[in-house]
Each structure stands twice: as C-alpha cells, then as structure tokens.
Design an enzyme around this catalytic site. Sequence first.
Site, mmCIF file in Angstrom:
data_model
loop_
_atom_site.group_PDB
_atom_site.id
_atom_site.type_symbol
_atom_site.label_atom_id
_atom_site.label_comp_id
_atom_site.label_asym_id
_atom_site.label_seq_id
_atom_site.Cartn_x
_atom_site.Cartn_y
_atom_site.Cartn_z
ATOM 1 N N HIS A 259 0.818 -1.200 0.000
ATOM 2 C CA HIS A 259 0.000 0.000 0.000
ATOM 3 C C HIS A 259 0.863 1.267 0.000
ATOM 4 C CE1 HIS A 259 -2.938 2.952 1.050
ATOM 5 N NE2 HIS A 259 -3.886 2.089 1.308
ATOM 6 N N CYS A 260 2.188 1.129 0.185
ATOM 7 C CA CYS A 260 3.003 2.336 0.431
ATOM 8 C C CYS A 260 3.995 2.661 -0.678
ATOM 9 C CB CYS A 260 3.757 2.173 1.743
ATOM 10 S SG CYS A 260 2.655 1.949 3.142
ATOM 11 N N ILE A 261 4.985 1.795 -0.868
ATOM 12 C CA ILE A 261 6.135 2.156 -1.712
ATOM 13 C C ILE A 261 5.747 2.425 -3.176
ATOM 14 C CG2 ILE A 261 8.533 1.551 -2.297
ATOM 15 C CD1 ILE A 261 8.029 1.894 0.710
ATOM 16 N N ILE A 263 3.083 3.718 -4.205
ATOM 17 C CA ILE A 263 2.075 4.777 -4.284
ATOM 18 C C ILE A 263 2.574 6.109 -3.739
ATOM 19 C CG2 ILE A 263 -0.184 5.480 -3.331
ATOM 20 C CD1 ILE A 263 -0.933 2.483 -3.449
ATOM 21 N N ASP A 264 3.065 6.078 -2.499
ATOM 22 C CA ASP A 264 3.348 7.327 -1.776
ATOM 23 C C ASP A 264 4.269 8.302 -2.519
ATOM 24 O OD1 ASP A 264 1.846 6.028 0.060
ATOM 25 O OD2 ASP A 264 3.497 5.549 1.414
#
Length: 428
Positions: A259-261, A263-264
């Site tokens: 969910h993080c790398i 996208i963020d």
Amino acid sequence: MNISVVGLGYVGLPLAIQFARSGANVVGLDVDEAKVRQINAGRSYIKHIADKTIGEVLSANHLSASTDFSQVRQADAVIICVPTPLNKNREPDISFILDTGRRIAPHLAKGALVILESTTYPGTTDQDLRRVIEKHSNLKAGVDFHLAFSPEREDPGNPNSVVATIPKVVGGFTPACLEKALTVYSMALKRLVPVSSCRVAEAAKLLENIFRSVNIALVNELKLVYGAMGIDIWEVIEAAKTKPFGFMAFYPGPGLGGHCIPIDPFYLTWKAREYGRNTRFIELAGEINTAMPEHVIHCVTDALNSHKKAVRGSRILVLGLAYKPDVDDERESPSYVLMDLLSSRGAEVEYYDPYVPTIGLTREHSQWAGKRSVEWDETTIGSFDLILIATNHSAVDYQELGKWARCIVDTRNAMASIPVSKAKIWKA
Ligand SMILES: NC(=O)c1ccc[n+]([C@@H]2O[C@H](COP(=O)([O-])OP(=O)(O)OC[C@H]3O[C@@H](n4cnc5c(N)ncnc54)[C@H](O)[C@@H]3O)[C@@H](O)[C@H]2O)c1
C-alpha cells in the site's frame, strides 16, 4: 482518555489496540460493517493480530467498534488512518480523508484533537483536512480544536516491529496542537519525535518511502547489469552489507508491492508540480521498478524455452501472492501483474499462498477474484511446467519445492541454500 480511531485497517487496528492496552477508552470507527462486526465479536481479520489480543481489550471494555460517527462526540482525540491510494490517472486520491473530515466534523467536541496518520503530500492536514473540518463544524483549527499530523511506521511481517516502541514523528498546526498531540501519544507510545509543523511530518514520511523506492530501483537495475556480467546480485549485496557504515542493504524483486512504496512517492510528484518542480529520482525509480515484471516474464520464457516449451499452453504456478514475505496483504502485489502478463500470453496460471487462500475483489485485477490457492503436495506442485517464486514466505518448504518442481524461476533468492540441479533453477 477517550480516543476514536477512524479506519480499522493494517494501521488503525494495531494503534487502537495499543491505546486500549494503555488504558484509553477506544472506539474504532469504520465504514466497513463487516470489520466492525468482527471486532465486536473478538475476531481478527489481520494475520499478525490474534483474536485473543482483540478479545482482551474488548472484555476489559477498552475497545469497541462502530459505524456510528456521532460517537466522536465523546472523543478527546480522533486519529484518522484511512486509505490514501492513487486514482486511475495515478494522482493522489485523498477522498477518504476528506470524507472522514466531513463525517467527524459535526460531532467534534470543542478542545478535541484531530490527528491524521494516513500517508499524504505536505499540506493535506493544514489545508485540505482543516478546511473540510472547519466548514462542517463551525470550529476553527488551533482555536476551537487541535490539529496534528503523525505518520504511521508499520513493518508488516516483522515480529520485532511493535507499535509501542517505534519512534513516532509528530507535527502540530500550532505549538499548542503539537503539545496536545504529544500528550495523547505519550499515553501509549514510548518515543515521540516532535517537529515544527504538520508539513514537516508529512514530508518526513514521504522521504522515508521515497528512499526505499529509489534504493530498490537501484538494486533492481544493478541486478540486470551484474546479471549480464554473470555476477549474482544477491552475493554482491551480502558482501557489501558487511560494511559497518554508510551502506544499507536493499533487495531486488519482481516489482514493487503493498500500500506504500508503489504509491506514496507519487503523492509528492503530484504536489511538486504545483511548485513548478520535477521529482526525477521518483519518476526514474518508478520506471525501473514497474519494468521488473516484464523482466521476470522474459526469464520465464527463457526457462520454458530451455525445456522446449512455450509460455502459451504451459501450466505456471505463481508462488506467493502477498507482496512481501509472511504477510497476508496482497494489495498492489506484483504477483497480480505477473499473473496478468502470463495469462495474456496464453499460460494456464495458478497460485499458491498459505496466507491468501482465496483472492478477493481487487480494483485492478478483478478477473482473479474467487480464485483459490492450490494445495501444497507433490502431485499438485509436480504437475506444473514452471514454478515462479514471487514472494519468499518462510512457511514454504523450499526443500520440497526443489524436489517436486520441474523448473523454478526464483525472483527472491529463496532457493539459494537448497541443493537443486542448476538446470532446474533460473534466477530472475
Ligand atoms: N499498511 C501499512 O503497512 C502502512 C504503513 C504506513 C502507513 N500506511 C498508511 O496508512 C493509511 C491506512 O493504510 P492501511 O494499510 O491501514 O489501509 P487499510 O485499507 O488496511 O485500512 C483502511 C481502513 O479505513 C476504512 N475506511 C475507508 N474509508 C473510510 C471512511 N471514510 N471512514 C472510516 N473508515 C474508512 C476501510 O474500511 C479500512 O478498514 C494509508 O494512508 C497508508 O498509506 C500504511
């Protein structure tokens, strides 16, 4: 102290439990009725959180869950942990944050504290969220209610990563907001790192994730370069990481997941444009990382070719659907991309993952919904033309895999210490 945690997912649920264990009265709010029902029944829907852990705080009356946002009325602090995905044009989608702001605003008590924990671009808390709460509450931030941002640092799958002991960066809209946020967190967390503003805290979280994305891209690129020279990147990293200073090991893989790398970093890319700036490192890392699945497919093609087979018509098992080892989270997993690419080339694709028995509905790979993991036994595993190791779960018996499989493409170096004939293994 009364705390409301909004969004009971991978971030919100452990945080709610930590506050409840520390003696706070916690109400977990979520729009997902099924999750609320499960929590109130003492059942966990996250692999690394035991039913018993939820049961303990429920029976002590320190945790309850609800879909009724008017419960915010009693809260001294409301902590928001809702999703921050990208939309289909790969732009930030902060609609979940704004929706939460609209839902909580009418019920917010004077003097309450609102903390955003969702990863996002600088300015979300003191502009976007502040405006929506002020508009729907008639309260003013920094005057009638406190406002802060504090990014979450979760390391799913790492048993040593405990919410209470991970240092927590905190930024306030005003010095009083910061003070209040520090007081609230100090009840449940051991080490707080105050910074001068919400924007610095938002930017710090993005730096952490961009750092990972860029370094993963670097080793992914070096894997291809060294691979062409006949040098094994995994052996190179093991050697380099013996340097006791100035080096941190990152590992190549079949593409980014979670969910993080993936996208963020693009939250910053989008915001940077407003300031006439480009984020070239982020773009380049994104380009390299998103090209990795294609590289893996080339390896699969070569491996099958060496067995006089084509991708079309071959039976291929993707081993590991979750995006990283030992977790049940398959959001944004590169395994889906690999399955799509193989299937579009005519392969018959199955998967095995002990933590994802059935594929749920995903936004981008809905054609796989309902598919079930195959069984782990010699007949099943031996029936595939090729096994593609996409995630190296430690629960998988790689000795058995080495004995049973006809041909293995290994993107994670999972077979490094397993004695198997070289003709059977392809490193991707
Ligand atoms: N998962 C991680 O490892 C991790 C680590 C650090 C930061 N983050 C960030 O934390 C945030 C949350 O991530 P997550 O992994 O917990 O997501 P998640 O999808 O697991 O959980 C989010 C929860 O919010 C709920 N929700 C959605 N809209 C809502 C609304 N309007 N009101 C109330 N609840 C709502 C969903 O039903 C879900 O239960 C994201 O910004 C993410 O980038 C995640």
